[in-house]
Scaffold this motif. Structure first.
Motif, PDB file in Angstrom:
ATOM      1  N   MET A  84       0.776  -1.106  -0.139  1.00 61.46           N
ATOM      2  CA  MET A  84       0.037   0.111  -0.130  1.00 61.46           C
ATOM      3  C   MET A  84       0.835   1.331  -0.026  1.00 61.46           C
ATOM      4  N   ASN A  85       0.709   2.073  -0.790  1.00 62.45           N
ATOM      5  CA  ASN A  85       1.258   3.318  -0.917  1.00 62.45           C
ATOM      6  C   ASN A  85       0.812   4.440   0.500  1.00 62.45           C
ATOM      7  N   GLU A  86       1.946   4.240   1.350  1.00 61.27           N
ATOM      8  CA  GLU A  86       1.732   4.942   2.459  1.00 61.27           C
ATOM      9  C   GLU A  86       1.574   6.488   2.668  1.00 61.27           C
ATOM     10  N   ASN A  87       2.046   6.935   1.495  1.00 60.26           N
ATOM     11  CA  ASN A  87       1.992   8.576   1.411  1.00 60.26           C
ATOM     12  C   ASN A  87       0.704   8.834   0.925  1.00 60.26           C
ATOM     13  N   TYR A  88      -0.161   8.115   0.288  1.00 57.67           N
ATOM     14  CA  TYR A  88      -1.309   8.337  -0.449  1.00 57.67           C
ATOM     15  C   TYR A  88      -2.014   9.247   0.328  1.00 57.67           C
ATOM     16  N   LYS A  89      -2.579  10.240  -0.011  1.00 61.65           N
ATOM     17  CA  LYS A  89      -3.485  11.078   0.606  1.00 61.65           C
ATOM     18  C   LYS A  89      -4.641  11.348  -0.632  1.00 61.65           C
ATOM     19  N   PRO A  90      -5.852  11.161  -0.222  1.00 58.54           N
ATOM     20  CA  PRO A  90      -6.986  11.182  -1.156  1.00 58.54           C
ATOM     21  C   PRO A  90      -7.400  12.764  -1.498  1.00 58.54           C
ATOM     22  N   LEU A  91      -7.731  12.753  -2.902  1.00 62.23           N
ATOM     23  CA  LEU A  91      -7.987  14.200  -3.167  1.00 62.23           C
ATOM     24  C   LEU A  91      -9.063  14.941  -2.511  1.00 62.23           C
ATOM     25  N   LEU A  92     -10.219  14.230  -1.794  1.00 65.32           N
ATOM     26  CA  LEU A  92     -11.147  14.535  -0.928  1.00 65.32           C
ATOM     27  C   LEU A  92     -10.577  15.149   0.331  1.00 65.32           C
ATOM     28  N   SER A  93      -9.530  14.688   0.733  1.00 69.20           N
ATOM     29  CA  SER A  93      -8.791  15.360   2.102  1.00 69.20           C
ATOM     30  C   SER A  93      -8.403  16.588   2.039  1.00 69.20           C
ATOM     31  N   TYR A  94      -8.122  17.335   0.843  1.00 72.05           N
ATOM     32  CA  TYR A  94      -7.542  18.566   0.441  1.00 72.05           C
ATOM     33  C   TYR A  94      -8.690  19.643   0.555  1.00 72.05           C
ATOM     34  N   SER A  95      -8.663  20.584   1.120  1.00 69.45           N
ATOM     35  CA  SER A  95      -9.638  21.679   1.034  1.00 69.45           C
ATOM     36  C   SER A  95      -9.124  22.364  -0.374  1.00 69.45           C
ATOM     37  N   LYS A  96     -10.340  23.374  -0.477  1.00 67.35           N
ATOM     38  CA  LYS A  96     -10.035  24.135  -1.774  1.00 67.35           C
ATOM     39  C   LYS A  96      -8.551  24.637  -1.608  1.00 67.35           C
ATOM     40  N   GLU A  97      -8.309  25.357  -0.353  1.00 64.70           N
ATOM     41  CA  GLU A  97      -7.074  26.271  -0.409  1.00 64.70           C
ATOM     42  C   GLU A  97      -5.672  25.223  -0.564  1.00 64.70           C
ATOM     43  N   GLU A  98      -5.765  24.029   0.187  1.00 61.38           N
ATOM     44  CA  GLU A  98      -4.827  23.051   0.125  1.00 61.38           C
ATOM     45  C   GLU A  98      -4.458  22.533  -1.143  1.00 61.38           C
ATOM     46  N   LEU A  99      -5.827  22.448  -1.942  1.00 61.12           N
ATOM     47  CA  LEU A  99      -5.538  21.794  -3.174  1.00 61.12           C
ATOM     48  C   LEU A  99      -4.568  22.687  -4.022  1.00 61.12           C
ATOM     49  N   THR A 100      -5.292  24.136  -4.068  1.00 61.13           N
ATOM     50  CA  THR A 100      -4.556  25.152  -4.989  1.00 61.13           C
ATOM     51  C   THR A 100      -3.083  25.260  -4.477  1.00 61.13           C
ATOM     52  N   ASP A 101      -3.020  25.141  -3.299  1.00 61.13           N
ATOM     53  CA  ASP A 101      -1.268  25.274  -2.701  1.00 61.13           C
ATOM     54  C   ASP A 101      -0.664  24.056  -3.345  1.00 61.13           C
ATOM     55  N   LEU A 102      -1.307  22.743  -3.216  1.00 61.15           N
ATOM     56  CA  LEU A 102      -0.779  21.578  -3.904  1.00 61.15           C
ATOM     57  C   LEU A 102      -0.121  21.660  -5.526  1.00 61.15           C
ATOM     58  N   PHE A 103      -1.180  22.150  -5.977  1.00 62.16           N
ATOM     59  CA  PHE A 103      -1.337  22.464  -7.505  1.00 62.16           C
ATOM     60  C   PHE A 103      -0.051  23.674  -7.691  1.00 62.16           C
ATOM     61  N   LYS A 104      -0.110  24.495  -6.875  1.00 54.97           N
ATOM     62  CA  LYS A 104       1.219  25.536  -7.020  1.00 54.97           C
ATOM     63  C   LYS A 104       2.469  24.874  -6.869  1.00 54.97           C
ATOM     64  N   THR A 105       2.742  23.994  -5.968  1.00 54.96           N
ATOM     65  CA  THR A 105       4.052  23.434  -5.859  1.00 54.96           C
ATOM     66  C   THR A 105       4.337  22.453  -6.907  1.00 54.96           C
ATOM     67  N   LEU A 106       3.387  21.861  -7.702  1.00 51.60           N
ATOM     68  CA  LEU A 106       3.576  21.089  -8.830  1.00 51.60           C
ATOM     69  C   LEU A 106       3.640  21.789 -10.057  1.00 51.60           C
ATOM     70  N   GLY A 107       3.667  23.055  -9.833  1.00 45.54           N
ATOM     71  CA  GLY A 107       3.899  24.310 -10.893  1.00 45.54           C
ATOM     72  C   GLY A 107       2.671  24.312 -11.827  1.00 45.54           C
ATOM     73  N   LEU A 108       1.474  24.086 -11.329  1.00 50.75           N
ATOM     74  CA  LEU A 108       0.146  24.095 -11.859  1.00 50.75           C
ATOM     75  C   LEU A 108      -0.499  25.384 -11.663  1.00 50.75           C
ATOM     76  N   PRO A 109      -1.164  25.872 -12.528  1.00 51.65           N
ATOM     77  CA  PRO A 109      -1.708  27.162 -12.205  1.00 51.65           C
ATOM     78  C   PRO A 109      -3.159  26.929 -11.420  1.00 51.65           C
ATOM     79  N   ALA A 110      -3.402  27.831 -10.496  1.00 53.71           N
ATOM     80  CA  ALA A 110      -4.492  27.709  -9.305  1.00 53.71           C
ATOM     81  C   ALA A 110      -5.689  27.346  -9.954  1.00 53.71           C
ATOM     82  N   PHE A 111      -6.064  27.958 -11.035  1.00 51.20           N
ATOM     83  CA  PHE A 111      -7.428  27.812 -11.649  1.00 51.20           C
ATOM     84  C   PHE A 111      -7.734  26.215 -11.925  1.00 51.20           C
ATOM     85  N   ARG A 112      -6.615  25.496 -12.138  1.00 54.34           N
ATOM     86  CA  ARG A 112      -6.798  24.167 -12.434  1.00 54.34           C
ATOM     87  C   ARG A 112      -7.381  23.181 -11.228  1.00 54.34           C
ATOM     88  N   ALA A 113      -7.021  23.675 -10.028  1.00 57.57           N
ATOM     89  CA  ALA A 113      -7.768  23.412  -8.790  1.00 57.57           C
ATOM     90  C   ALA A 113      -9.244  23.400  -8.862  1.00 57.57           C
TER      91      ALA A 113
END
Ligand code: SAH
Length: 378
Positions: free
Chosen positions: A1-30
């Motif tokens: 099992m992938n221990e680092n697995y964190k499901p999409l639904l555990s991210y709030s809107k802000e957290e998902l936007t931050d994650l996308f930023k760190t991945l180099g993706l524009p915020a609107f993608r979130a």
């Protein structure tokens, strides 16, 4: 099992936007991803057709549930219709659970038995009524520690709290059972478990469910039902959340309540009613008292009159629920005439009463009943 697995639904809107930023993706993608999930009811990354193929592959890699190697889901046959549960499980699904069973009742109720990654199972139900309400009934815990003797949820004891993403996933899965142009209109937190013992997960899940860019369900259309834990009721009153409160009273005195609800020996009726008063005075919202009618136990005219005395001078409503029988338990549903006499006696004393007609008996909709009947035999 992938221990680092964190499901999409555990991210709030802000957290998902931050994650996308760190991945180099524009915020609107979130925002785009959230629209697919909440408005367009998509659970598969491959279907998010306005995202590039690369991004869809990236999202699948990040969020798709790691393979568990579990047996494929089985069919069940205890509703009026039987559905192949495998139809609900995909390799690129953003959900954490797999559907172990689905049953459909003649009255339009549908029940899902979901299995989480640790193999634990919960039930959730979609209820439809003649007022065009489409209500999700969700669980908040695996098993239940409250031990009410007439309820299947506690059989097998308490296992664990659900997480915020798991509760949200129940709602999304139920929403997705509806046709594309229909949405959930109401939520009742009346599945398995005691909500006031898992508010840390429940309240964030409900915040997503009621937010405009979440499931957009009206605040006042959410009801939380509690066994009656005074500290939990006070916490809800102070949490400054707009939801309605229902309290499972089920008895007009401590003698009967002690016998059917072990929690009453810790928090007797007077304490529960005091906390309910605090809720009403703090929020201005009338409390509903649920009263499951068990034949020969709490449903006589004398019981009704005693209940009326208990609730006199309170701004409250009593919701009478004829017991939904489970073959595993010895309790019986009173006759319609007994229910009528009970309701008339309460109304005669000026108490406002609703009778909840039974729904979903054919799909083992009694709390915890489907999970129990399909439990893994040790
Ligand atoms: N823990 C919460 C939510 C539980 S279920 C609570 O106690 O309120 C929601 C309601 O269904 C409760 O009032 C519960 O007592 C009631 N209930 C449980 N089993 C039932 C059954 N077989 N028939 C009718 N109502 C039932």
């Amino acid at each position: 099992m992938n221990e680092n697995y964190k499901p999409l639904l555990s991210y709030s809107k802000e957290e998902l936007t931050d994650l996308f930023k760190t991945l180099g993706l524009p915020a609107f993608r979130a925002g785009q991803v959230r629209r697919w999930v909440f408005s367009r009811k998509t659970d598969r990354f491959s279907q998010m057709s306005d995202l590039s193929k690369d991004l869809r592959a990236k999202l699948t890699e990040l969020f798709a549930r790691p393979k568990s190697g579990a047996e494929p889901a089985k069919l069940i046959a205890n509703g009026s219709e039987t559905v192949a549960a495998e139809t609900f499980d995909y390799d690129d699904s953003l959900y954490e659970s797999r559907v172990v069973a689905k049953s459909v009742s003649d009255d339009g109720s549908e029940k899902l038995l979901l299995e989480w990654r640790d193999g634990r199972r919960v039930e959730c139900v979609l209820l439809r009524d003649d007022r065009n309400h489409r209500t999700a009934c969700v669980s908040v815990q695996v098993g239940c520690a409250m031990g009410c003797v007439f309820c299947c949820s506690g059989m097998g004891g308490f296992v664990r709290n659900l997480t915020r993403s798991e509760i949200l996933e129940e709602l999304l899965r139920l929403n997705a059972l509806l046709p594309q142009d229909e949405r959930l209109t109401h939520i009742v937190v009346m599945g398995t478990g005691e909500p006031t013992l898992n508010l840390d997960a429940l309240l964030p899940a409900l915040a997503e469910a009621t937010s405009g860019d979440g499931l957009d369900i009206g605040n006042r259309r959410v009801t939380i039902s509690t066994v009656g834990i005074p500290a939990g009721i006070r916490k809800l009153a102070e949490a400054n959340v707009p939801y309605k409160l229902a309290v499972s009273l089920h008895a007009p005195n401590d003698r009967i309540r002690d016998a059917i609800m072990p929690q009453n020996r810790i928090h007797p009726i007077a304490e529960v009613l005091r906390a309910a008063d605090v809720f009403f005075h703090t929020t201005g919202r009338r409390v509903t008292f649920e009263y499951v009618l068990l034949d020969g136990i709490n449903s006589s005219v004398d019981d009704a009159l005693e209940l009326a005395r208990l609730l006199r001078n309170k701004t409250a409503i009593v919701n009478c629920i004829p017991y939904n029988p489970a073959p595993e338990l010895p309790y019986k549903t009173p006759s319609n005439a007994t229910v009528r006499r009970f309701v008339d006696a309460l109304e005669g004393e000026g108490i406002q009463v609703k009778v909840r007609f039974r729904k979903g008996d054919k799909i083992n909709a009694a709390c915890g009943q489907l999970r129990w009947s399909l439990r893994e035999k040790e």
